[in-house]
Design an enzyme around this catalytic site. Structure first.
Site, PDB file in Angstrom:
ATOM      1  N   LEU A 130     -34.550 -97.433  12.187  1.00  0.00           N
ATOM      2  CA  LEU A 130     -35.302 -96.544  13.085  1.00  0.00           C
ATOM      3  C   LEU A 130     -35.628 -97.233  14.407  1.00  0.00           C
ATOM      4  O   LEU A 130     -36.270 -96.628  15.268  1.00  0.00           O
ATOM      5  CB  LEU A 130     -36.625 -96.116  12.419  1.00  0.00           C
ATOM      6  CG  LEU A 130     -36.523 -95.254  11.156  1.00  0.00           C
ATOM      7  CD1 LEU A 130     -37.887 -95.149  10.473  1.00  0.00           C
ATOM      8  CD2 LEU A 130     -36.006 -93.863  11.506  1.00  0.00           C
TER       9      LEU A 130
ATOM     10  N   ARG B 173     -30.766-114.729   4.021  1.00  0.00           N
ATOM     11  CA  ARG B 173     -30.128-115.179   5.270  1.00  0.00           C
ATOM     12  C   ARG B 173     -29.308-116.420   4.971  1.00  0.00           C
ATOM     13  O   ARG B 173     -29.748-117.276   4.199  1.00  0.00           O
ATOM     14  CB  ARG B 173     -31.177-115.523   6.343  1.00  0.00           C
ATOM     15  CG  ARG B 173     -31.706-114.309   7.056  1.00  0.00           C
ATOM     16  CD  ARG B 173     -32.618-114.689   8.206  1.00  0.00           C
ATOM     17  NE  ARG B 173     -33.188-113.489   8.796  1.00  0.00           N
ATOM     18  CZ  ARG B 173     -32.597-112.778   9.753  1.00  0.00           C
ATOM     19  NH1 ARG B 173     -31.431-113.166  10.252  1.00  0.00           N
ATOM     20  NH2 ARG B 173     -33.165-111.703  10.227  1.00  0.00           N
TER      21      ARG B 173
ATOM     22  N   ARG C 291     -43.508 -89.530   7.963  1.00  0.00           N
ATOM     23  CA  ARG C 291     -42.288 -90.105   8.553  1.00  0.00           C
ATOM     24  C   ARG C 291     -41.193 -90.267   7.498  1.00  0.00           C
ATOM     25  O   ARG C 291     -40.019 -90.082   7.771  1.00  0.00           O
ATOM     26  CB  ARG C 291     -42.588 -91.462   9.204  1.00  0.00           C
ATOM     27  CG  ARG C 291     -42.672 -91.342  10.716  1.00  0.00           C
ATOM     28  CD  ARG C 291     -42.498 -92.681  11.403  1.00  0.00           C
ATOM     29  NE  ARG C 291     -43.715 -93.440  11.545  1.00  0.00           N
ATOM     30  CZ  ARG C 291     -44.644 -93.188  12.455  1.00  0.00           C
ATOM     31  NH1 ARG C 291     -44.501 -92.172  13.280  1.00  0.00           N
ATOM     32  NH2 ARG C 291     -45.721 -93.945  12.545  1.00  0.00           N
TER      33      ARG C 291
ATOM     34  N   SER D 286     -33.964-102.155   9.819  1.00  0.00           N
ATOM     35  CA  SER D 286     -34.557-101.609  11.063  1.00  0.00           C
ATOM     36  C   SER D 286     -33.730-100.455  11.627  1.00  0.00           C
ATOM     37  O   SER D 286     -33.442-100.423  12.828  1.00  0.00           O
ATOM     38  CB  SER D 286     -34.742-102.712  12.114  1.00  0.00           C
ATOM     39  OG  SER D 286     -35.645-103.685  11.669  1.00  0.00           O
TER      40      SER D 286
ATOM     41  N   SER E  74     -27.346-110.700   2.652  1.00  0.00           N
ATOM     42  CA  SER E  74     -27.909-110.059   3.829  1.00  0.00           C
ATOM     43  C   SER E  74     -27.628-110.954   5.027  1.00  0.00           C
ATOM     44  O   SER E  74     -27.641-112.188   4.908  1.00  0.00           O
ATOM     45  CB  SER E  74     -29.417-109.881   3.624  1.00  0.00           C
ATOM     46  OG  SER E  74     -29.997-109.305   4.762  1.00  0.00           O
ATOM     47  N   ASN E  75     -27.350-110.321   6.158  1.00  0.00           N
ATOM     48  CA  ASN E  75     -27.109-111.031   7.413  1.00  0.00           C
ATOM     49  C   ASN E  75     -25.948-112.022   7.326  1.00  0.00           C
ATOM     50  O   ASN E  75     -26.009-113.113   7.911  1.00  0.00           O
ATOM     51  CB  ASN E  75     -28.384-111.761   7.867  1.00  0.00           C
ATOM     52  CG  ASN E  75     -29.552-110.815   8.038  1.00  0.00           C
ATOM     53  OD1 ASN E  75     -29.485-109.882   8.830  1.00  0.00           O
ATOM     54  ND2 ASN E  75     -30.623-111.033   7.289  1.00  0.00           N
TER      55      ASN E  75
ATOM     56  N   GLN F  52     -26.626-106.554   3.847  1.00  0.00           N
ATOM     57  CA  GLN F  52     -27.649-105.867   4.644  1.00  0.00           C
ATOM     58  C   GLN F  52     -27.752-106.533   6.016  1.00  0.00           C
ATOM     59  O   GLN F  52     -27.999-107.737   6.106  1.00  0.00           O
ATOM     60  CB  GLN F  52     -28.998-105.924   3.903  1.00  0.00           C
ATOM     61  CG  GLN F  52     -30.064-105.075   4.546  1.00  0.00           C
ATOM     62  CD  GLN F  52     -31.384-105.059   3.768  1.00  0.00           C
ATOM     63  OE1 GLN F  52     -32.388-105.563   4.230  1.00  0.00           O
ATOM     64  NE2 GLN F  52     -31.384-104.488   2.581  1.00  0.00           N
TER      65      GLN F  52
ATOM     66  N   TYR G  58     -41.931-110.592   1.594  1.00  0.00           N
ATOM     67  CA  TYR G  58     -42.605-109.512   2.325  1.00  0.00           C
ATOM     68  C   TYR G  58     -44.113-109.545   2.080  1.00  0.00           C
ATOM     69  O   TYR G  58     -44.579-109.537   0.951  1.00  0.00           O
ATOM     70  CB  TYR G  58     -42.025-108.140   1.954  1.00  0.00           C
ATOM     71  CG  TYR G  58     -40.613-107.926   2.507  1.00  0.00           C
ATOM     72  CD1 TYR G  58     -40.089-108.759   3.502  1.00  0.00           C
ATOM     73  CD2 TYR G  58     -39.804-106.906   2.051  1.00  0.00           C
ATOM     74  CE1 TYR G  58     -38.810-108.569   4.015  1.00  0.00           C
ATOM     75  CE2 TYR G  58     -38.520-106.709   2.559  1.00  0.00           C
ATOM     76  CZ  TYR G  58     -38.032-107.553   3.532  1.00  0.00           C
ATOM     77  OH  TYR G  58     -36.764-107.364   4.032  1.00  0.00           O
TER      78      TYR G  58
ATOM     79  N   GLY H 285     -38.215 -98.468   7.081  1.00  0.00           N
ATOM     80  CA  GLY H 285     -39.352 -99.353   6.810  1.00  0.00           C
ATOM     81  C   GLY H 285     -40.713 -98.718   6.988  1.00  0.00           C
ATOM     82  O   GLY H 285     -41.719 -99.421   6.986  1.00  0.00           O
TER      83      GLY H 285
END
Ligand code: NAP
Length: 325
Positions: free
Chosen positions: A234, A135, A295, A232, A164-165, A186, A61, A289
């Site tokens: 949102l 991944r 928010r 993701s 994840s994935n 995830q 990230y 995120g």
């Protein structure tokens, strides 16, 4: 009913704060500024205020800057580490200008171990609570991964592992070589990416052409008490305030419905979007995120929102743009 992580004795919060937006741009040549550190402090403060103490990272990230900024926050806020759960990921190698080494996935023992060492150094901590394999690497040798995870576990650098994935089949294959349980998967799940619901409701029906969610994954994770986390969640604000001018009618109608429910329930649109995920009996943990404190607070309201079955279905039907069969 407790979340799978809680059932395993890990005191996870219902929501997680994803830290992909920490540290500014993904351009490695742009240094971390005081403004990035301030922003991270404010986001962490807002998260704690909203009852969120689970933080999701990845070594990639903002090319490592997210973990570095978070490490700075930990340093400047003694006692914080003990109050929170830190999850990070490895296994993706970004393109770094060498055309002979394209962006790729890497589950080699060497890469997994080096990635964790680098994450720990950036975060300035001795161990990660949870490490996810980011991944699925088609060159994965499950026995080699097992050696890496074993080494990380017994050196005390990682407490728990997840993925994840990944599909159910991929998790089963990897799990077959591991001594440790995989406790997280995830995946992208939201009102915009509702494939996880479509897969189930389309059994024995013509499956929606754009549905890529792997069949049986939701069920497998529930059976094995694997925490499903939604990335993701949102939909980058598509239903909660971002302009929908150039979006489909279904997206525009969903945003309008979210707004209406938010007004009726005296809450924020973000809370409605997340409450839709939270109502699923798999106890999905959304990984939000946003770095915006207002928010984050709005998202925190989701845990107090109850959607009726009718409201849940109306949101789903509006977002898919067609009635149930
Ligand atoms: N495992 C994976 O492969 C994977 C992939 C992607 C992401 N993730 C994880 O999931 C987390 C969440 O992912 P995400 O950030 O893509 O998704 P998200 O939570 O759906 O969206 C957050 C993004 O949308 C923006 N946003 C939200 N509401 C908005 C509004 N009303 N108007 C304008 N912008 C708005 C936020 O900007 P502000 O910050 O300005 O609010 C932020 O950039 C990440 O941080 C990461 O931890 C994992």
């Amino acid at each position: 009913m407790n979340m799978p992580l809680q059932q395993r004795g890990i005191p996870a919060s219902r929501l997680s704060l994803g830290c992909m937006g920490f540290g500014g741009e993904w351009d490695a040549s742009k240094p971390i500024t005081g403004e990035h550190v301030k922003q991270a402090h404010e986001a962490v403060e807002a998260a704690l205020g909203a009852g969120i103490h689970f933080f999701d990272h990845a070594n990639i990230y903002t090319r490592g800057k997210a973990e570095k900024v978070f490490g700075q926050v930990l340093k400047e806020r003694p006692g914080l580490r003990e109050q929170i759960i830190i999850q990070s990921k490895c296994g993706i190698r970004l393109y770094d200008g060498d055309d002979e080494a394209p962006g790729r996935y890497d589950f080699s023992k060497e890469h997994i171990i080096a990635s964790v060492d680098d994450s720990l150094k950036r975060l300035g901590i001795p161990y990660l609570d949870i490490l996810l394999l980011h991944r699925p690497d088609p060159l994965m040798d499950r026995y080699e991964v097992a050696e890496a995870l074993h080494q990380l576990k017994f050196s005390g650098k990682v407490r728990y592992f997840g993925v994840s994935n990944m599909s159910a089949g991929q998790i089963r294959l990897l799990q077959s070589a591991l001594g440790e349980p995989l406790i997280v998967n995830q995946l992208e799940m939201s009102l915009l990416k509702a494939g996880f619901v479509e897969t189930g409701v389309n059994v024995n029906q013509a499956v929606a052409a754009d549905n890529v969610f792997p069949e049986g994954t939701l069920e497998y994770c529930q059976l094995e008490n694997i925490q499903l986390q939604a990335w993701s969640p949102l939909a980058q604000g598509l239903f909660s305030g971002r302009s929908t001018a150039d979006q489909s009618e279904a997206v525009q109608n969903t945003a309008a419905l979210v707004k209406r429910y938010a007004e009726e329930k005296n809450t924020a649109p973000e809370a409605i979007v997340l409450a839709w995920l939270l109502k699923h009996p798999a106890q999905i943990q959304p990984v939000i995120g946003t770095v915006n404190p207002q928010r984050i607070a709005a998202c925190g309201e989701a845990v107090h929102v109850t959607l009726t079955r009718e409201e849940w279905y109306k949101l789903f039907i509006t977002s898919r743009g067609r009635a149930m069969a």
